[in-house]
Write an enzyme that holds these catalytic residues in place. Structure first.
Site, PDB file in Angstrom:
ATOM      1  N   TYR A 193       0.822  -1.072   0.025  1.00 51.40           N
ATOM      2  CA  TYR A 193      -0.004   0.075  -0.025  1.00 51.40           C
ATOM      3  C   TYR A 193       0.933   1.196   0.082  1.00 51.40           C
ATOM      4  O   TYR A 193       2.026   1.375   0.513  1.00 51.40           O
ATOM      5  CB  TYR A 193      -0.834   0.004   1.218  1.00 51.40           C
ATOM      6  CG  TYR A 193      -1.765   1.072   1.374  1.00 51.40           C
ATOM      7  CD1 TYR A 193      -2.523   1.172   0.180  1.00 51.40           C
ATOM      8  CD2 TYR A 193      -2.044   1.874   2.352  1.00 51.40           C
ATOM      9  CE1 TYR A 193      -3.765   2.346   0.095  1.00 51.40           C
ATOM     10  CE2 TYR A 193      -3.061   2.878   2.555  1.00 51.40           C
ATOM     11  CZ  TYR A 193      -3.739   3.155   1.196  1.00 51.40           C
ATOM     12  OH  TYR A 193      -4.797   4.055   1.284  1.00 51.40           O
TER      13      TYR A 193
ATOM     14  N   TYR B 169      -3.083   5.164   8.778  1.00 48.92           N
ATOM     15  CA  TYR B 169      -2.730   3.691   8.359  1.00 48.92           C
ATOM     16  C   TYR B 169      -1.521   3.819   9.402  1.00 48.92           C
ATOM     17  O   TYR B 169      -0.470   3.663   9.216  1.00 48.92           O
ATOM     18  CB  TYR B 169      -2.255   3.768   7.274  1.00 48.92           C
ATOM     19  CG  TYR B 169      -2.117   2.517   6.476  1.00 48.92           C
ATOM     20  CD1 TYR B 169      -3.053   1.636   6.283  1.00 48.92           C
ATOM     21  CD2 TYR B 169      -0.730   1.866   6.263  1.00 48.92           C
ATOM     22  CE1 TYR B 169      -2.908   0.211   5.725  1.00 48.92           C
ATOM     23  CE2 TYR B 169      -0.514   0.659   5.777  1.00 48.92           C
ATOM     24  CZ  TYR B 169      -1.553  -0.084   5.470  1.00 48.92           C
ATOM     25  OH  TYR B 169      -1.419  -1.338   5.074  1.00 48.92           O
TER      26      TYR B 169
ATOM     27  N   ARG C 200     -12.426  -7.055   4.410  1.00 49.76           N
ATOM     28  CA  ARG C 200     -12.622  -7.317   5.905  1.00 49.76           C
ATOM     29  C   ARG C 200     -11.503  -6.534   6.659  1.00 49.76           C
ATOM     30  O   ARG C 200     -11.810  -5.772   7.625  1.00 49.76           O
ATOM     31  CB  ARG C 200     -12.630  -8.766   6.361  1.00 49.76           C
ATOM     32  CG  ARG C 200     -12.901  -8.915   7.965  1.00 49.76           C
ATOM     33  CD  ARG C 200     -12.885 -10.478   8.075  1.00 49.76           C
ATOM     34  NE  ARG C 200     -12.849 -10.602   9.431  1.00 49.76           N
ATOM     35  CZ  ARG C 200     -13.744 -10.970  10.070  1.00 49.76           C
ATOM     36  NH1 ARG C 200     -14.916 -11.234   9.576  1.00 49.76           N
ATOM     37  NH2 ARG C 200     -13.911 -11.117  11.641  1.00 49.76           N
ATOM     38  N   ALA C 201     -10.241  -6.562   6.193  1.00 54.26           N
ATOM     39  CA  ALA C 201      -8.931  -6.126   6.775  1.00 54.26           C
ATOM     40  C   ALA C 201      -9.156  -4.594   6.742  1.00 54.26           C
ATOM     41  O   ALA C 201      -8.940  -3.811   7.737  1.00 54.26           O
ATOM     42  CB  ALA C 201      -7.757  -6.477   6.246  1.00 54.26           C
TER      43      ALA C 201
END
Ligand code: NAI
Length: 286
Positions: A172, A182, A223-224
């Protein structure tokens, strides 16, 4: 014989791992998956009960077959590394042979070899905390689950991989640009994963003729990602600011992964490939 792929990090039909499995299956590969031990039961039950059947449909109308699901916890390399409380945990005690080394041994026993290794997993227990508030343990846990896990998988699976094989992981852009939210060392973990992609490409390339690449993917409501808490904002931001103003589908990342592990990409290794509607190329939002 068709190619055989082991995909680590599939526990439902929403994430990148599932989409990569589908693209590889559509290209004719045999699919093996590694599922995080605590998620194994519900994943296998849902598969068996047909809950994923709609998402299993391939472009030719057939259903993706998963030949075997292996329990896996990629933060443990071998049984000696597993702490007593984890061993005793009933979700873990119900499965066996789920450390990385043991999974590789089981795959070797069952199938002999693989051609493709996919790492589609990450975990940062303190991801919602800013880096300045992240504990040492939280930081190290993020690196262990999200970065070292790839080194470990490659280390134990390389001996089973045919020369000319390929591996891929997901990263990412928070590794190289500031993405507030993040946290927990996840940005650091992705920076490590990208750097390791280059070094491992050299080592696995020279020694075993295996390619190593990583896809820097745009935002997906997995989901994560939902656990991080800012995914809707990131999707909206991308829609507004990326060169291509469309929602990124998991399938687009799956298809890029299928290309990168195929002979079409036989000269690509050590690369970070952006599959993000071009958002990474923007300097300012417009
Ligand atoms: P996901 O929830 O589908 O996949 C993450 C998987 O990792 C889950 O199946 C989880 O069970 C598994 N996992 C966690 N800890 C594990 C462990 N110790 N051992 C084995 N498995 C473990 O979510 P997603 O988002 O598809 O994630 C896949 C990869 O894509 C990750 O590396 C993530 O960082 C990356 N990515 C995701 C983006 C997004 O917006 N969703 C954007 C860019 C990269």
């Amino acid at each position: 014989r068709g190619k055989r792929a082991f995909i680590a990090g599939v526990a439902d039909d929403n994430g990148y791992g599932w989409a990569i499995a589908k693209s590889l299956a559509a290209a004719g590969a045999e699919i093996l998956v590694g599922t995080w031990v605590p998620a194994l039961n519900i994943f296998e039950t849902s598969l068996r009960r047909g809950k994923f059947d709609e998402s299993r449909v391939l472009p030719d109308g057939s259903l993706m077959e998963i030949t075997k699901v292996y329990p896996l916890d990629a933060v443990y390399d071998c049984p000696e590394d597993v702490p007593e409380d984890v061993k005793a945990n009933k979700r873990y005690a119900g499965s066996a042979n789920w450390t990385v080394k043991e999974v590789a041994e089981s795959v070797k026993q069952d199938f002999g070899c693989i051609d493709i290794l996919v790492h589609s997993l990450a975990n940062g227990p303190e991801v919602i905390k800013p880096l300045l508030e992240t504990s040492r343990n939280g930081y190290l846990a993020a690196i262990s689950a999200s970065s070292y896990s790839f080194i470990s998988l490659l280390k134990y699976f390389v001996p089973l991989m045919n020369p000319g094989g390929a591996s891929i992981s997901l990263t990412y852009i928070a590794s190289e640009r500031i993405i507030p939210g993040y946290g927990g060392g996840m940005s650091s973990a992705k920076a490590a994963l990208e750097s390791d992609t280059r070094v491992l490409a050299f080592e696995a390339g020279r020694k075993h003729k295996i390619r190593v690449n990583t896809i820097s993917a745009g935002p997906l409501r997995s989901r994560a990602a939902k656990a991080i808490g800012f995914i809707d904002m990131m999707i909206d931001y991308s829609l507004e600011n990326a060169p291509l103003q469309k929602e990124l589908s998991a399938e687009e990342v799956g298809n890029a992964a299928a290309f990168l592990v195929s002979p079409l990409a036989s000269a690509i290794t050590g690369a970070v490939v952006y599959v993000d509607n071009g958002l990474n190329a923007m300097g300012v939002g417009v």
